[in-house]
Enzyme design. Structure first.
Site, mmCIF file in Angstrom:
data_model
loop_
_atom_site.group_PDB
_atom_site.id
_atom_site.type_symbol
_atom_site.label_atom_id
_atom_site.label_comp_id
_atom_site.label_asym_id
_atom_site.label_seq_id
_atom_site.Cartn_x
_atom_site.Cartn_y
_atom_site.Cartn_z
ATOM 1 N N TYR A 78 -1.150 8.338 -2.640
ATOM 2 C CA TYR A 78 -0.772 7.826 -4.122
ATOM 3 C C TYR A 78 -2.150 8.594 -4.681
ATOM 4 C CZ TYR A 78 2.534 4.274 -3.883
ATOM 5 O OH TYR A 78 3.683 3.329 -3.494
ATOM 6 N N GLY A 79 -3.224 8.815 -3.683
ATOM 7 C CA GLY A 79 -4.534 9.274 -4.606
ATOM 8 C C GLY A 79 -4.786 10.648 -5.369
ATOM 9 N N CYS A 100 -4.347 -1.495 -2.119
ATOM 10 C CA CYS A 100 -4.565 -0.214 -2.166
ATOM 11 C C CYS A 100 -5.269 -0.034 -3.306
ATOM 12 C CB CYS A 100 -3.150 0.404 -2.582
ATOM 13 S SG CYS A 100 -3.193 2.187 -3.157
ATOM 14 N N ASN A 101 -6.517 0.766 -2.999
ATOM 15 C CA ASN A 101 -7.513 0.904 -3.970
ATOM 16 C C ASN A 101 -6.985 1.517 -5.238
ATOM 17 O OD1 ASN A 101 -10.617 0.031 -3.186
ATOM 18 N ND2 ASN A 101 -9.096 0.508 -1.618
ATOM 19 N N THR A 102 -6.104 2.546 -5.143
ATOM 20 C CA THR A 102 -5.664 3.557 -6.173
ATOM 21 C C THR A 102 -4.770 2.662 -6.917
ATOM 22 O OG1 THR A 102 -5.658 5.640 -4.555
ATOM 23 C CG2 THR A 102 -4.458 5.767 -6.510
ATOM 24 N N GLU A 110 -2.956 8.537 8.415
ATOM 25 C CA GLU A 110 -1.605 8.754 8.625
ATOM 26 C C GLU A 110 -1.191 9.424 10.026
ATOM 27 O OE1 GLU A 110 1.053 6.957 6.564
ATOM 28 O OE2 GLU A 110 -0.469 5.992 5.463
ATOM 29 N N THR A 130 -7.934 1.577 1.304
ATOM 30 C CA THR A 130 -7.911 0.865 2.475
ATOM 31 C C THR A 130 -7.424 1.481 3.638
ATOM 32 O OG1 THR A 130 -5.556 0.614 1.588
ATOM 33 C CG2 THR A 130 -7.086 -1.116 1.072
ATOM 34 N N ASP A 136 0.781 -1.148 0.004
ATOM 35 C CA ASP A 136 -0.073 0.031 -0.119
ATOM 36 C C ASP A 136 1.032 1.335 0.069
ATOM 37 O OD1 ASP A 136 -2.330 1.395 0.443
ATOM 38 O OD2 ASP A 136 -1.948 1.703 2.423
HETATM 39 N N1 DGL Z 1 -4.775 3.252 0.725
HETATM 40 C C1 DGL Z 1 -4.667 3.482 -0.699
HETATM 41 C C2 DGL Z 1 -6.187 3.318 -1.415
HETATM 42 O O1 DGL Z 1 -6.641 2.440 -1.039
HETATM 43 C C3 DGL Z 1 -4.032 4.826 -1.114
HETATM 44 C C4 DGL Z 1 -4.461 6.092 -0.427
HETATM 45 C C5 DGL Z 1 -3.521 7.313 -0.668
HETATM 46 O O2 DGL Z 1 -2.161 7.022 -0.649
HETATM 47 O O3 DGL Z 1 -4.005 8.176 -1.062
HETATM 48 O O4 DGL Z 1 -6.370 4.113 -2.348
#
Ligand code: DGL
Length: 270
Positions: free
Chosen positions: A44-45, A75-77, A154, A187, A12
């Site tokens: 990451y989003g 990680c969904n992104t 975070e 997540t 993630d």
């Molecule tokens: N936890 C990640 C997700 O499920 C990424 C969140 C992020 O880094 O913006 O998208």
């Protein structure tokens, strides 16, 4: 053929994937995990698809050096933007969190009104709508990006007045759509479950894709004859790109086992 007692790689952008790791540990207690959290480059989003793909490739290259037998994109992104590329890159099973989350929501809704919350990139990708409509074209989807949720998690502000204010600001309007199911499509978000649940009220069921993700992983490992034999005894290892102490303290509060230590990896070198 990979060693059945090899670990499963889970990654993630930060601590969010621990919600998935936790569920894997619960459903697959005999498996060893190698967790990587990209704590130096989170979030990451809000990054481009190109950047998220590059980061994800580097992490997978690192996980391959640990001889993992399967990869879970926790990680969904990264699931939305990089899954296809990662699947082409490796010849071991890859599991993402979006398909399982969409399936759970489609199975659960009674009125076919589903809400999705996630990062900007996940929401913009339209991937949940795509999978939900493949399952049932009658489903109505309302999506909302909640970019401040990841930094709140975070920072460890899981139950805080600031978090309550921001959750209310993002989700207040969603209540007008009479959704009965809300997918926590990032997540990190299950860690805000208490506050999100209070805002949405008890008539809205919150979906944490981690449960179905761990289930899909188990089915896939079984199908590929890759379930751990149990002889080796499981061990988990944790890696981050920065901030070991913070990560370990957080992971210790989320996971059912003691984390104790994590190592820093120069992920740009992969
Ligand atoms: N936890 C990640 C997700 O499920 C990424 C969140 C992020 O880094 O913006 O998208």
């Amino acid at each position: 053929m990979p060693d059945v007692n090899a670990p499963i790689g889970v990654f993630d952008s930060g601590v969010g994937g621990l919600t998935v790791a936790k569920e894997i540990m619960r459903q697959l207690p005999g498996e060893s995990l190698v967790y990587f959290g990209d704590t130096a480059r989170v979030p990451y989003g809000s990054k481009s698809g190109q950047t998220v793909c590059k980061y994800s490739r580097q992490i997978v290259n690192f996980l391959l050096t640990k001889q993992v037998k399967a990869i879970v994109i926790a990680c969904n992104t990264a699931s939305a933007l990089a899954r296809e590329e990662l699947e082409e890159m490796v010849n071991i099973p890859v599991v993402d969190v979006v398909r399982p989350g969409a399936k759970m929501a489609a199975d659960d809704t009674k009125n076919n009104n589903i809400g999705i919350i996630g990062t900007e990139s996940t929401v913009k990708s339209g991937i949940y709508e795509q999978f939900l409509h493949q399952i049932n074209p009658e489903i109505t989807v309302v999506s909302k990006a909640c970019p401040l949720f990841v930094p709140l998690v975070e920072e460890g502000l899981l139950e805080d007045r600031v978090t309550e204010d921001i959750v209310s600001r993002y989700l207040h309007d969603m209540k007008e759509y009479r959704i009965d199911t809300l997918v926590l499509g990032c997540t990190h978000y299950p860690l805000l479950r208490g506050v999100i649940g209070r805002e949405m009220g008890e008539d809205v069921r919150l979906i944490n894709p981690a449960y179905e993700t761990a289930k899909s992983l188990k089915e896939l490992l079984k199908k590929e004859n890759l379930l751990a034999s149990g002889r080796a005894g499981r061990t988990h290892a944790y890696y981050v790109s920065d901030g070991v102490e913070r990560f370990v303290a957080f992971a210790d509060s989320v996971l059912p086992c003691r984390v104790g230590n994590a190592q820093v990896v120069d992920i740009e070198a992969y």
